[in-house]
Design a protein around this motif. Structure first.
Motif, PDB file in Angstrom:
ATOM      1  N   PHE A  93      44.520  37.680  50.877  1.00 37.71           N
ATOM      2  CA  PHE A  93      45.113  36.502  50.223  1.00 37.71           C
ATOM      3  C   PHE A  93      46.567  36.853  49.956  1.00 37.71           C
ATOM      4  N   PRO A  94      47.412  35.864  49.754  1.00 35.92           N
ATOM      5  CA  PRO A  94      48.842  36.166  49.572  1.00 35.92           C
ATOM      6  C   PRO A  94      49.049  37.175  48.434  1.00 35.92           C
ATOM      7  N   GLY A  95      49.731  38.251  48.730  1.00 35.23           N
ATOM      8  CA  GLY A  95      50.052  39.251  47.722  1.00 35.23           C
ATOM      9  C   GLY A  95      49.019  40.356  47.575  1.00 35.23           C
ATOM     10  N   TRP A  96      47.964  40.346  48.384  1.00 36.28           N
ATOM     11  CA  TRP A  96      46.870  41.300  48.155  1.00 36.28           C
ATOM     12  C   TRP A  96      47.236  42.746  48.440  1.00 36.28           C
ATOM     13  N   THR A  97      48.412  42.960  49.073  1.00 34.22           N
ATOM     14  CA  THR A  97      48.801  44.335  49.357  1.00 34.22           C
ATOM     15  C   THR A  97      49.734  44.916  48.287  1.00 34.22           C
ATOM     16  N   LEU A  98      49.975  44.160  47.200  1.00 35.44           N
ATOM     17  CA  LEU A  98      50.850  44.671  46.129  1.00 35.44           C
ATOM     18  C   LEU A  98      50.237  45.896  45.452  1.00 35.44           C
ATOM     19  N   PRO A  99      51.073  46.869  45.083  1.00 37.40           N
ATOM     20  CA  PRO A  99      50.567  47.986  44.279  1.00 37.40           C
ATOM     21  C   PRO A  99      49.940  47.450  42.990  1.00 37.40           C
ATOM     22  N   GLY A 100      48.850  48.057  42.567  1.00 36.10           N
ATOM     23  CA  GLY A 100      48.136  47.573  41.388  1.00 36.10           C
ATOM     24  C   GLY A 100      46.876  46.821  41.771  1.00 36.10           C
ATOM     25  N   ILE A 101      46.709  46.561  43.063  1.00 38.69           N
ATOM     26  CA  ILE A 101      45.508  45.868  43.533  1.00 38.69           C
ATOM     27  C   ILE A 101      44.621  46.854  44.289  1.00 38.69           C
ATOM     28  N   TYR A 102      43.374  46.930  43.840  1.00 38.34           N
ATOM     29  CA  TYR A 102      42.414  47.874  44.406  1.00 38.34           C
ATOM     30  C   TYR A 102      41.143  47.131  44.776  1.00 38.34           C
ATOM     31  N   GLY A 103      40.266  47.800  45.512  1.00 37.22           N
ATOM     32  CA  GLY A 103      38.907  47.314  45.630  1.00 37.22           C
ATOM     33  C   GLY A 103      38.259  47.447  44.266  1.00 37.22           C
ATOM     34  N   ALA A 104      37.258  46.624  43.981  1.00 29.57           N
ATOM     35  CA  ALA A 104      36.612  46.712  42.673  1.00 29.57           C
ATOM     36  C   ALA A 104      35.963  48.086  42.508  1.00 29.57           C
ATOM     37  N   GLY A 105      35.215  48.495  43.512  1.00 28.09           N
ATOM     38  CA  GLY A 105      34.581  49.811  43.460  1.00 28.09           C
ATOM     39  C   GLY A 105      35.627  50.917  43.493  1.00 28.09           C
ATOM     40  N   GLY A 106      36.683  50.664  44.244  1.00 26.21           N
ATOM     41  CA  GLY A 106      37.754  51.649  44.352  1.00 26.21           C
ATOM     42  C   GLY A 106      38.431  51.874  43.008  1.00 26.21           C
ATOM     43  N   LEU A 107      38.618  50.800  42.258  1.00 26.05           N
ATOM     44  CA  LEU A 107      39.247  50.917  40.943  1.00 26.05           C
ATOM     45  C   LEU A 107      38.347  51.708  39.994  1.00 26.05           C
ATOM     46  N   VAL A 111      40.557  34.432  43.129  1.00 27.99           N
ATOM     47  CA  VAL A 111      42.002  34.690  43.056  1.00 27.99           C
ATOM     48  C   VAL A 111      42.630  34.176  44.346  1.00 27.99           C
ATOM     49  N   SER A 112      43.621  33.288  44.220  1.00 26.07           N
ATOM     50  CA  SER A 112      44.222  32.719  45.426  1.00 26.07           C
ATOM     51  C   SER A 112      45.582  33.323  45.735  1.00 26.07           C
ATOM     52  N   GLU A 113      46.178  33.999  44.764  1.00 24.93           N
ATOM     53  CA  GLU A 113      47.488  34.576  45.023  1.00 24.93           C
ATOM     54  C   GLU A 113      47.809  35.651  43.994  1.00 24.93           C
ATOM     55  N   ALA A 114      48.525  36.677  44.433  1.00 26.44           N
ATOM     56  CA  ALA A 114      49.037  37.700  43.522  1.00 26.44           C
ATOM     57  C   ALA A 114      50.544  37.751  43.678  1.00 26.44           C
ATOM     58  N   ARG A 115      51.230  37.899  42.550  1.00 29.52           N
ATOM     59  CA  ARG A 115      52.684  37.980  42.599  1.00 29.52           C
ATOM     60  C   ARG A 115      53.165  39.137  41.733  1.00 29.52           C
ATOM     61  N   LEU A 141      51.879  44.475  40.962  1.00 29.72           N
ATOM     62  CA  LEU A 141      51.173  43.295  40.475  1.00 29.72           C
ATOM     63  C   LEU A 141      51.640  42.910  39.067  1.00 29.72           C
ATOM     64  N   GLU A 142      51.959  41.599  38.887  1.00 29.67           N
ATOM     65  CA  GLU A 142      52.296  41.092  37.555  1.00 29.67           C
ATOM     66  C   GLU A 142      51.454  39.871  37.184  1.00 29.67           C
ATOM     67  N   ARG A 143      51.235  38.990  38.174  1.00 30.62           N
ATOM     68  CA  ARG A 143      50.594  37.712  37.851  1.00 30.62           C
ATOM     69  C   ARG A 143      49.635  37.311  38.951  1.00 30.62           C
ATOM     70  N   LEU A 144      48.517  36.711  38.542  1.00 31.12           N
ATOM     71  CA  LEU A 144      47.508  36.256  39.497  1.00 31.12           C
ATOM     72  C   LEU A 144      47.273  34.763  39.310  1.00 31.12           C
ATOM     73  N   GLU A 153      50.525  32.396  56.801  1.00 30.44           N
ATOM     74  CA  GLU A 153      51.064  32.923  58.051  1.00 30.44           C
ATOM     75  C   GLU A 153      51.459  34.401  57.950  1.00 30.44           C
ATOM     76  N   ASN A 154      52.150  34.745  56.848  1.00 32.93           N
ATOM     77  CA  ASN A 154      52.696  36.104  56.751  1.00 32.93           C
ATOM     78  C   ASN A 154      51.804  37.053  55.943  1.00 32.93           C
ATOM     79  N   THR A 155      50.607  36.599  55.560  1.00 31.85           N
ATOM     80  CA  THR A 155      49.695  37.491  54.829  1.00 31.85           C
ATOM     81  C   THR A 155      49.127  38.525  55.802  1.00 31.85           C
ATOM     82  N   LEU A 156      49.277  39.817  55.458  1.00 36.45           N
ATOM     83  CA  LEU A 156      48.767  40.858  56.343  1.00 36.45           C
ATOM     84  C   LEU A 156      47.241  40.838  56.340  1.00 36.45           C
ATOM     85  N   VAL A 157      46.670  40.952  57.516  1.00 39.34           N
ATOM     86  CA  VAL A 157      45.222  41.095  57.637  1.00 39.34           C
ATOM     87  C   VAL A 157      44.894  42.549  57.969  1.00 39.34           C
ATOM     88  N   CYS A 158      45.634  43.116  58.955  1.00 39.30           N
ATOM     89  CA  CYS A 158      45.475  44.534  59.305  1.00 39.30           C
ATOM     90  C   CYS A 158      46.596  45.308  58.627  1.00 39.30           C
TER      91      CYS A 158
END
Lengths: 429, 382
Positions: free
Chosen positions: A119-133, A219-223, A228-231, A351-356
């Motif tokens: 989802f947009p912003g999902w690669t921001l630092p501060g975002i983890y997998g739930a299990g990973g966190l 969650v539809s977007e992270a900014r 990470l600051e806002r979801l 369009e610009n959200t990374l998948v890989c």
């Protein structure tokens, strides 16, 4: 090591522990291998001193010790082969180099990993997998006072929420994509004597610790500026923003079937296909736990015991556990239905959200492709170190692609390990 | 775009050779159909290294590789970045004084034919490639050799042809190829005045009698280690192993990718027809690489795969009309040089079909040299 294990178990989570203990108590010489530094798997991962280890895990460990199971932790299975005498082996790599673990019977307890959806912003630092966190927190990452959102789907979210709360995090919101009605129905099946009590109790508990639980939301977007600051949280018709330092997000689990596939075991609907005895389509190779169907710790343990008995030839003992196992299997279907992913999640990536993430391939480039193979060859999607482990399941959900069978090594391995002939030093010509 | 009832040319095989033919023909104003069963550039095109290299095994091989290398250099500025064209040069590494003598000889041979090369002493070699083991004798540097990412080049060439009016049929398997017709697996028919078999190692399956055999290869790719090697590195002994027509062989052949990854090869096997990874061959191949670059043993490998080269008895490709069927042409049999010679193959095919003079003599590559099938079979026997 020139010996051959009667039974080799790959994966020391609850299922693998149960399988190894059972097979060893039945008289087999058993090896138990795991890539983590300690046994217990993802769910019984030992953390710092503040976190107690489940009683059940301790019991299995005790039985593992008394039955003299050879426990090899910190070794990762990278490849499978056959030595010059025709004995099959699993090649494992660790800090000390590599070893070839020879076996007569093999039990695969390779577990599952989280599904990540872009989802947009999902690669921001501060975002983890739930299990990973959760794992991160267990390994010493201090979450005290941090504002945390848990999002995605599945029973794991609750476990992670409880753990992070205990570790001192401020849980801002728990965002579960499944609608409450579906979870209530699952709850009734889980606690037939007291319908709905389970969920009610849980919601009460979460309320008392100041947590807002949103069902049918995602969650539809992270900014954020560099982190990470806002979801943005939405239910499709209404959206709102929350501030957070950390997001743990996972859309339930996908099975780790790569090693089974490399060995030639057949799959069914993405899971390893097994007989009643837990034997796969390959003779003398068994598979248990999440890799045969996502069902949690109780299913894994009963399947582990069945596989342990089967491998030891104690078919009657195995048979006595079929009923208990079949009860767990019904739960597998209910879990899958309750936490089925909603359509809207397919539309989050822009369009610009990374998948890989390994190769920086955005959704816009992949949308034009028709298959995993085309995406791989023309955009490099899935060509990085994770070899599609992360983006493969995401593209399956987003685009309906099916990844082809994995190629060796199943995990990155050093060139030296791959170059080595089998450990006995037999040179092939 | 309205499609003609009969194309001027229909090409079976959307690898880099088929795509290059489609582009060259479309540039000459012909109506072209290109048919690919899987994904453009997905066969040997995706399995190979993507080394554009001038070779000196024979005058004919030299002429074709040199012509094609020049075409690559002209095309390079127009290629999008994801084609990953990089003129890193080839270093032919000499292990001992005997091989160093061969380096000197090659240097003169290339010089006589206008190809710039230079010889590196042992110390110059270790300065150029510090991770190579010590004690090597030197190397021949061929600076105009390059590397590319072939699947995207094939895609780019095919798309260029499409812009010029070519029709692309993707996901369509060719079942029969004869008498001016491509019969697809689904029963549909594409008609053309000239039909081209550009099916690589599968050529002989669709056109029995084409003297092409499968020659299996293995490759390994590592994680990213930018700067670990800087040139395409090939052992001089490569020629000995690559040109044996019998038995399995491996050679030291390492390529730096623009991503920082390393491709490690190479292996050659006849008679291995299935795609699974053969551990003894991989072991031998990697041990050879470790002999030359000891530190390569510590690098993380992320994937191993195999592919099939289309090998002919005389190591030269089959480019031109195929004698048995007036409409049928071949553009196949490029073995390990399909990426290098794809562009030249396209130009030769297009010039021959349109009756123009070819830039280099085409005779050495004409399928007619194997006019007698028995002769071809005889030649292909060890």
């Amino acid at each position: 090591m020139s010996g051959v294990y009667d039974c080799l178990v790959i994966g020391a989570g609850p299922g693998g522990l149960a399988a190894a203990a059972t097979a060893a108590e039945a008289g087999l010489q058993v090896g138990l291998e795991d890539d983590n530094p300690a046994a217990g798997g993802q769910i019984w991962r030992r953390g710092n001193a503040a976190v107690s280890v489940s009683h059940s895990a301790e019991q299995w460990m005790e039985r593992i010790r008394s039955a003299k199971v050879d426990v090899l932790c910190g070794w990762r299975a990278t490849d499978a082969g056959t030595d010059a005498l025709g004995t099959p082996f699993i090649r494992v790599e660790g800090l000390g180099g590599f070893r070839d673990l020879r076996y007569r019977k093999l039990i695969l307890a390779t577990g599952a990993r989280e599904l990540f959806l872009p989802f947009p912003g999902w690669t921001l630092p501060g975002i983890y997998g739930a299990g990973g966190l959760q794992a991160f927190a267990k390994s010493g990452f201090d979450v005290r006072g941090m504002r945390v959102v848990l999002a995605g789907t599945g029973p794991l979210l609750m476990a992670v929420t409880a753990h992070l709360h205990e570790a001192g995090a401020k849980i801002v919101a728990v965002v579960e994509q499944a609608p409450l009605s579906r979870l209530m129905s699952l709850g009734m099946h889980l606690a037939p004597s007291a319908p709905g009590k389970l969920m009610e109790g849980l919601r009460y508990r979460l309320r008392t610790m100041g947590t807002k639980y949103y069902f049918g939301h995602w969650v539809s977007e992270a900014r954020g500026d560099g982190k990470l600051e806002r979801l943005t949280i939405t239910n499709g018709s209404e959206s709102f923003a929350v501030e957070a330092d950390l997001l743990g997000v996972g859309y339930h689990l996908v099975p780790n079937t790569e090693l089974a596939q490399l060995l030639g075991c057949g799959l069914e609907n993405g899971f390893v296909r097994v007989e009643e005895t837990q034997e796969t389509s390959c003779t003398s190779i068994y598979c248990i736990g999440e890799a045969t169907g996502i069902g949690g710790v109780d299913k894994a343990q009963v399947e582990g015991r069945i596989a342990g008995f089967s491998a030891a030839g104690r078919i009657e003992k195995a048979r006595s556990l079929f009923a208990a196992r079949d009860k767990q299997l019904r739960f597998v279907e209910r879990l899958a239905a309750a936490f089925a992913l909603r359509e809207e999640l397919r539309g989050l990536a822009q369009e610009n959200t990374l998948v890989c993430r390994c190769e920086d391939v955005p959704h816009g480039a992949l949308r034009e492709c028709h298959s995993w193979r085309e995406a791989k060859l023309h955009t490099r999607c899935g060509m990085g170190p994770c070899q599609g482990r992360i983006c493969g399941p995401a593209t399956q959900f987003l685009y309906g692609w099916h990844a082809p069978a994995p190629r060796p090594p199943v995990f990155p391995a050093s060139v030296g390990t791959i170059a080595a002939v089998d450990e006995a030093g037999v040179h092939h010509e | 775009m309205t499609q003609p009832a009969i194309f001027d040319v229909a090409i079976a095989g959307g690898g880099i050779v088929g795509a290059a033919c489609a582009r060259a023909l479309a540039h000459r104003g012909l109506s072209v159909a290109l048919v690919e069963r899987d994904v453009l550039g997905s066969g040997a095109t995706s399995a190979g290294m993507g080394h554009v290299v001038v070779m000196d095994d024979s005058e004919a091989q030299f002429a074709l590789t040199r012509y094609s290398q020049q075409l690559w250099r002209e095309l390079a500025p127009k290629l999008p970045a994801n084609c990953e064209y990089e003129e890193c040069g080839t270093l032919w590494v000499a292990a001992d004084e005997e091989e160093m003598a061969a380096v000197e000889q090659k240097h003169r041979w290339y010089g006589d034919r206008g190809v710039p090369t230079s010889t590196l002493t042992a110390s110059e070699l270790s300065a150029a490639e510090p991770n190579l083991r010590s004690g090597l004798a030197g190397a021949l540097l061929v600076p105009q050799d390059s590397v590319v990412y072939p699947p995207v080049v094939a895609l780019t060439l095919a798309r260029e042809a499409e812009k010029l009016g070519a029709a692309l049929y993707i996901g369509k398997q060719v079942h029969i190829l004869s008498d001016g017709k491509l019969v697809l697996q689904d029963g549909s028919i594409i008609r053309a005045h000239t039909i081209i078999n550009a099916l690589g190692s599968e050529s002989a399956r669709i056109t029995p009698g084409v003297p092409v055999r499968k020659r299996k290869g293995h490759l390994l790719i590592t994680d990213r280690y930018p700067g670990f090697v800087r040139h395409q590195l090939v052992e001089l002994g490569y020629l000995k192993s690559a040109h044996k027509s019998t038995g399995d062989s491996v050679a030291f052949n390492v390529q730096p990718r623009s991503t920082g990854q390393l491709l490690i090869g190479s292996s050659r096997q006849y008679g291995a027809e299935t795609s699974e990874v053969n551990q003894p061959v991989v072991s031998a191949m990697l041990q050879r690489a470790i002999e030359y670059i000891p530190r390569v043993a510590d690098l993380k490998a992320i994937r191993i795969w195999t592919g099939f080269r289309a090998a002919t008895p005389d190591k030269l490709p089959l480019i031109g009309p195929y004698s048995d069927d007036q409409s049928l042409w071949l553009a196949t049999g490029h073995e390990g040089l399909g990426i290098t010679t794809s562009l030249a193959t396209g130009e030769l095919i297009a010039d021959l079909i349109t009756g123009r003079t070819t830039a280099i003599p085409c005779e050495p590559y004409l399928p007619a040299r194997f006019a007698n099938a028995n002769q071809a079979n005889h030649l292909s026997k060890p």
